[in-house]
Design an enzyme around this catalytic site. Structure first.
Site, PDB file in Angstrom:
ATOM      1  N   ASP A   8      13.353  -0.187  17.048  1.00  0.00           N
ATOM      2  CA  ASP A   8      13.199  -0.718  18.404  1.00  0.00           C
ATOM      3  C   ASP A   8      12.804   0.414  19.344  1.00  0.00           C
ATOM      4  O   ASP A   8      13.500   1.437  19.421  1.00  0.00           O
ATOM      5  CB  ASP A   8      14.526  -1.348  18.844  1.00  0.00           C
ATOM      6  CG  ASP A   8      14.404  -2.129  20.145  1.00  0.00           C
ATOM      7  OD1 ASP A   8      13.269  -2.394  20.573  1.00  0.00           O
ATOM      8  OD2 ASP A   8      15.447  -2.459  20.733  1.00  0.00           O
ATOM      9  N   ASP A 110       7.478  -4.447  20.495  1.00  0.00           N
ATOM     10  CA  ASP A 110       8.145  -3.148  20.425  1.00  0.00           C
ATOM     11  C   ASP A 110       9.265  -3.080  19.389  1.00  0.00           C
ATOM     12  O   ASP A 110      10.094  -2.171  19.435  1.00  0.00           O
ATOM     13  CB  ASP A 110       8.699  -2.769  21.799  1.00  0.00           C
ATOM     14  CG  ASP A 110       9.756  -3.744  22.295  1.00  0.00           C
ATOM     15  OD1 ASP A 110       9.868  -4.838  21.724  1.00  0.00           O
ATOM     16  OD2 ASP A 110      10.456  -3.410  23.271  1.00  0.00           O
ATOM     17  N   GLU A 111       9.296  -4.010  18.444  1.00  0.00           N
ATOM     18  CA  GLU A 111      10.352  -3.953  17.433  1.00  0.00           C
ATOM     19  C   GLU A 111       9.895  -4.596  16.133  1.00  0.00           C
ATOM     20  O   GLU A 111       9.047  -5.485  16.113  1.00  0.00           O
ATOM     21  CB  GLU A 111      11.642  -4.616  17.930  1.00  0.00           C
ATOM     22  CG  GLU A 111      11.485  -6.078  18.249  1.00  0.00           C
ATOM     23  CD  GLU A 111      12.788  -6.727  18.707  1.00  0.00           C
ATOM     24  OE1 GLU A 111      13.868  -6.354  18.191  1.00  0.00           O
ATOM     25  OE2 GLU A 111      12.723  -7.627  19.555  1.00  0.00           O
TER      26      GLU A 111
END
Length: 423
Positions: A8, A110-111
């Site tokens: 993350d 974003d993860e």
């Protein structure tokens, strides 16, 4: 027991905005001052999509209005989002991680989840792999991530939300009583505000209390969502990492060396093993490359690269290596090397027809005349695919070239742990 990573990006939009501003000449890193990303700084409309740690100290929260944030901190810096740039940064992150394994499930910009089992033979432990990935991302891309490690996805996700930024945390099922059960129920993944309000009315305030609650009571008040939360609180999650394989735009591998290399023989061994890894990934993706590039970072952090394009595509480790070796010699000036990379682009699907040039025909005729003296291209291709199958079954280190076994202390550390930072 399978091992899963959850990776993350820390304050993704703020971090990526900060990187862009610094590249554009900004003197201040907005991550170090009260700053938010979101809305329009002139009209003060819109909401906060990201905030710096200093801004958090003013009580500013994600999703509140920009006007509200301005009232809490009149001098706060407001930067509008640049979603196209965020997408570019996300692609760079995923490309770097796919340099370790294609077994990645991206769940947002974003993860992602990563299947550690597919690379376990290359690392001493899951923690060692996670620290290498985290540090390589920071060094090469300029932003930080948290990595959570567990034997189930939901716990890996929970672990990545522990202390931030730039951290690695474990949360295996055997650790949930100590590490997760004392946390407030609000911290449990998928426990939204309305669910939390219901649980509070039932006298449930910690994840541990939820984990020991009667299933029928939770189902009566929250239906199936209640039973899901109960499972999560007990570390129960049957879902697996599900990679979405898209047509690759490029395939590459790079390695940060354990020391600065200035010996051509040592460098050639690294290039050979990187080329083998790239070729293996190309074959797994059923792709062939027409363009090959070598990327170098020197001891003083200056960078250089050079590439070449073939008339006919390749997926052979030896063919990629021969080109990489030639390209490296063209750009090297005997300066010590800190990082080496081999990358292929201009990919085509395996089996896609290609136009054969006159030089290709001449080479094919010459190969035919010599086929009794040396293995044909077809035999070499069959051999490399057989080696791929062995590595898939027994691990990436099950079969190695003889040259890579020499000077094991230096070379194996550099290549088997790609991207390893000096710590």
């Amino acid at each position: 027991m399978s091992i899963i990573f959850h990776i993350d990006v820390n304050s993704a939009f703020l971090s990526w905005t900060a990187i862009k501003l610094l590249k554009d000449g900004a003197e201040t890193d907005i991550r170090t001052i009260p700053a938010i990303v979101g809305g329009d700084p002139k009209t003060r409309h819109g909401i906060v999509v990201a905030k710096s740690i200093p801004a958090k100290k003013y009580g500013i929260k994600t999703a509140e209005t920009v006007a509200s944030a301005k009232n809490k901190c009149p001098d706060i810096l407001i930067v509008p989002p640049e979603h196209h740039y965020y997408h570019e940064q996300s692609e760079k992150l995923m490309a770097l991680l796919r340099g370790y394994t294609p077994n990645i499930e991206q769940v947002s910009i974003d993860e992602c989840y990563l299947d550690y089992d597919s690379i376990a033979n290359s690392f001493e432990s899951p923690e060692a792999a996670a620290y290498e990935m985290k540090d390589t991302i920071k060094e090469q891309l300029g932003f930080t991530v948290n990595i959570g490690i567990s034997d189930v996805k939901v716990l890996a996700k929970m672990a990545s939300d522990f202390q931030k930024p730039d951290r690695v945390h474990t949360l295996y099922k055997k650790e949930i009583r100590e590490k997760m059960w004392p946390l407030p129920i609000e911290d449990l993944f998928m426990a939204g505000r309305s669910s939390v309000e219901v649980l509070h009315k039932l006298g449930i305030f910690t994840i541990g209390q939820l984990a020991q609650s009667p299933r029928d009571v939770l189902e009566a008040h929250l239906k199936s969502h209640g039973t899901m939360l109960l499972d999560f609180a007990n570390g129960i999650d049957q879902s697996a990492v599900e990679p979405v394989r898209e047509d690759a735009k490029g395939v590459g591998n790079s390695v940060t060396l354990p020391k600065d290399y200035d010996n051509l023989d040592e460098i050639d061994k690294i290039l050979l093993q990187l080329s083998d890894k790239v070729a293996g990934r190309l074959r797994k993706l059923h792709q062939r490359a027409k363009t090959i590039a070598v990327e170098v970072k020197f001891y003083d952090f200056t960078k250089a690269s050079r590439q070449t394009t073939f008339e006919k595509s390749v997926d052979s480790g030896m063919e990629i290596y021969r080109s990489a070796k030639k390209l490296f010699r063209e750009l090297w000036q005997e300066t010590p090397v800190r990082l080496l990379g081999v990358r292929t682009t201009n990919l085509i699907r395996d089996g896609e027809p290609e136009q054969m040039s006159l030089s290709d025909l001449l080479v094919e005729q010459e190969t035919s005349r010599k086929k009794m003296k040396q293995p044909s291209g077809e035999k070499i291709e069959k051999l490399e695919r057989a080696l791929d199958r062995i590595k898939d079954k027994y691990g990436s280190n099950a079969v190695q070239r003889a040259s890579s076994i020499e000077k094991r202390n230096d070379d194996s550390n550099a290549v088997q742990k790609e991207g390893r930072n000096e710590r």
